[in-house]
Scaffold this active site. Structure first.
Site, mmCIF file in Angstrom:
data_model
loop_
_atom_site.group_PDB
_atom_site.id
_atom_site.type_symbol
_atom_site.label_atom_id
_atom_site.label_comp_id
_atom_site.label_asym_id
_atom_site.label_seq_id
_atom_site.Cartn_x
_atom_site.Cartn_y
_atom_site.Cartn_z
ATOM 1 N N SER A 1 5.771 -9.078 -2.802
ATOM 2 C CA SER A 1 5.718 -8.882 -1.353
ATOM 3 C C SER A 1 4.324 -9.197 -0.805
ATOM 4 O O SER A 1 3.312 -8.848 -1.413
ATOM 5 C CB SER A 1 6.067 -7.429 -1.028
ATOM 6 O OG SER A 1 5.920 -7.180 0.346
ATOM 7 N N ASN B 1 -7.831 -8.222 -0.155
ATOM 8 C CA ASN B 1 -7.163 -8.386 1.128
ATOM 9 C C ASN B 1 -7.059 -7.052 1.841
ATOM 10 O O ASN B 1 -6.877 -6.007 1.217
ATOM 11 C CB ASN B 1 -5.777 -9.043 0.952
ATOM 12 C CG ASN B 1 -4.659 -8.025 0.839
ATOM 13 O OD1 ASN B 1 -4.187 -7.498 1.854
ATOM 14 N ND2 ASN B 1 -4.242 -7.737 -0.383
ATOM 15 N N GLY C 1 -3.265 -5.369 6.222
ATOM 16 C CA GLY C 1 -2.819 -4.244 7.025
ATOM 17 C C GLY C 1 -1.348 -4.272 7.394
ATOM 18 O O GLY C 1 -0.968 -3.873 8.499
ATOM 19 N N ASN D 1 10.983 -5.109 0.674
ATOM 20 C CA ASN D 1 9.836 -4.216 0.517
ATOM 21 C C ASN D 1 9.677 -3.384 1.787
ATOM 22 O O ASN D 1 9.587 -3.924 2.887
ATOM 23 C CB ASN D 1 8.572 -5.038 0.235
ATOM 24 C CG ASN D 1 7.367 -4.157 -0.058
ATOM 25 O OD1 ASN D 1 6.739 -3.621 0.844
ATOM 26 N ND2 ASN D 1 7.030 -4.018 -1.329
ATOM 27 N N ASN E 1 7.269 0.937 -0.973
ATOM 28 C CA ASN E 1 5.830 0.954 -1.210
ATOM 29 C C ASN E 1 5.245 2.279 -0.733
ATOM 30 O O ASN E 1 5.149 2.520 0.468
ATOM 31 C CB ASN E 1 5.193 -0.229 -0.463
ATOM 32 C CG ASN E 1 3.678 -0.206 -0.533
ATOM 33 O OD1 ASN E 1 3.079 0.519 -1.321
ATOM 34 N ND2 ASN E 1 3.040 -1.007 0.313
ATOM 35 N N CYS F 1 1.077 3.551 1.232
ATOM 36 C CA CYS F 1 0.642 3.629 2.631
ATOM 37 C C CYS F 1 0.055 5.006 2.934
ATOM 38 O O CYS F 1 0.494 6.007 2.381
ATOM 39 C CB CYS F 1 1.824 3.394 3.569
ATOM 40 S SG CYS F 1 2.732 1.909 3.203
ATOM 41 N N GLY G 1 -5.249 -10.475 -8.424
ATOM 42 C CA GLY G 1 -5.684 -11.663 -9.167
ATOM 43 C C GLY G 1 -5.854 -11.372 -10.640
ATOM 44 O O GLY G 1 -5.702 -10.222 -11.095
ATOM 45 N N GLY H 1 0.541 -7.694 -11.341
ATOM 46 C CA GLY H 1 -0.903 -7.502 -11.294
ATOM 47 C C GLY H 1 -1.603 -8.595 -12.067
ATOM 48 O O GLY H 1 -1.747 -8.510 -13.277
#
Length: 304
Positions: free
Chosen positions: A20, A68, A71, A99, A127, A130, A217, A243
């Protein structure tokens, strides 16, 4: 030789799922190649209301990855139901992973309830990284009790498999995964991004307008392997591992750690053909490691 897996009762041609936030709703990638070769994909994190996201700059590079702070920019659940999902039917013909993000228990429940009636949605990836606006801003995913609360509330309003996506920014991720399983989760998804930041020496200020951001990354791959391995020992429900995955060998490694399926995130932003290349390389890598069926190696590192 078979790359097929089954995730929470839903069969997949292979375990590869673009993560996502890195694949949008698949439309741009569908212009480049037939995305039906994917196992599935997890579409953009969706909230109750449209979100413009954080101020820019919200992307920063770092060694072995990126940060990143987008948001959760998204058009909101009603737009997704009215436009994105109907359009998706034209170019993606498999179950898709939705997602879901939220800032309160009510928001998670409302968004999942609305997605429950969508035929093409196979799984709900919830998720819980948050900030809980009613709980002082701490993430739902940092506390086993809060994680269980979200899981239980969402399970009460949907018939679809619920896969809870966990934050790695915790002391004991296995305890949180177990709390989600006990509350009825059908699967666990991990890891989300790791909190980090960069500073601009010239301006002597943080590079990101949000100060901190999520690191993803190749640099976080060993962390992902470790956490998938730990969670596999703690739960008996399927795990979606992610990941820092960039190649087919990484997929094998995460599956040996305990993953049933594997999401690919930041690699899509570097190379739009990343998932296609991984899928095409899988049979060769399976042959190299004498693997007949991918399902045979799930959790294999635990058995020797």
């Amino acid at each position: 030789m078979s790359t097929k897996v089954t995730l929470c009762g839903i069969p997949m041609d292979n375990p590869i799922i673009p993560a996502s936030g890195t694949f949008g709703y698949g439309r741009e990638f569908a212009d480049l190649y037939d995305i039906n070769i994917l196992g599935s994909f997890s579409f953009k994190g969706t909230t109750r209301s449209p979100r413009t996201g954080n101020p820019t700059p919200r992307i920063a590079e770092c060694t072995g990855g990126m940060l990143n702070a987008v948001g959760l920019q998204n058009p909101g659940i009603d737009h997704v139901l009215a436009h994105e999902l109907p359009q998706m039917k034209a170019y993606f013909h498999k179950p898709v992973m939705a997602n879901v993000s939220g800032f309160s228990l009510d928001e998670y429940v409302e968004v999942c309830q609305k997605l429950d009636g969508e035929e093409q949605v196979g799984w709900l990836e919830v998720n819980i990284s948050c900030p809980n606006v009613h709980g002082g801003g701490m993430s739902f995913g940092t506390d086993p009790g809060s994680a269980a609360q979200v899981t239980k509330a969402v399970k009460a309003v949907t018939t679809k498999p619920v896969i809870v996506k966990l934050s790695p920014n915790v002391t004991d991720i296995a305890a949180i995964a177990k709390a989600c399983e006990d509350a009825g989760a059908d699967g666990i998804s991990l890891i989300n991004t790791v909190m980090g930041m960069r500073i601009d020496p010239m301006r002597r200020r943080p590079l990101l307008a949000n100060t901190t951001g999520g690191m993803s990354g190749p640099a976080i791959f060993p962390l992902a392997v470790r956490m998938v391995y730990q969670v596999y020992k703690a739960v008996s429900i399927p795990i979606v591992g992610m990941g820092g995955v960039t190649k087919a060998e990484d997929v094998i490694e995460l599956m040996l750690a305990g993953a049933t399926a594997v999401e690919v995130g930041a690699a899509n932003l570097v190379d739009p053909f990343a998932c296609k290349n991984i899928i095409e390389a899988l049979p060769r890598v399976m042959e190299q490691y004498h693997i007949e069926h991918l399902t045979d190696i799930i959790g294999g590192a635990h058995h020797g």
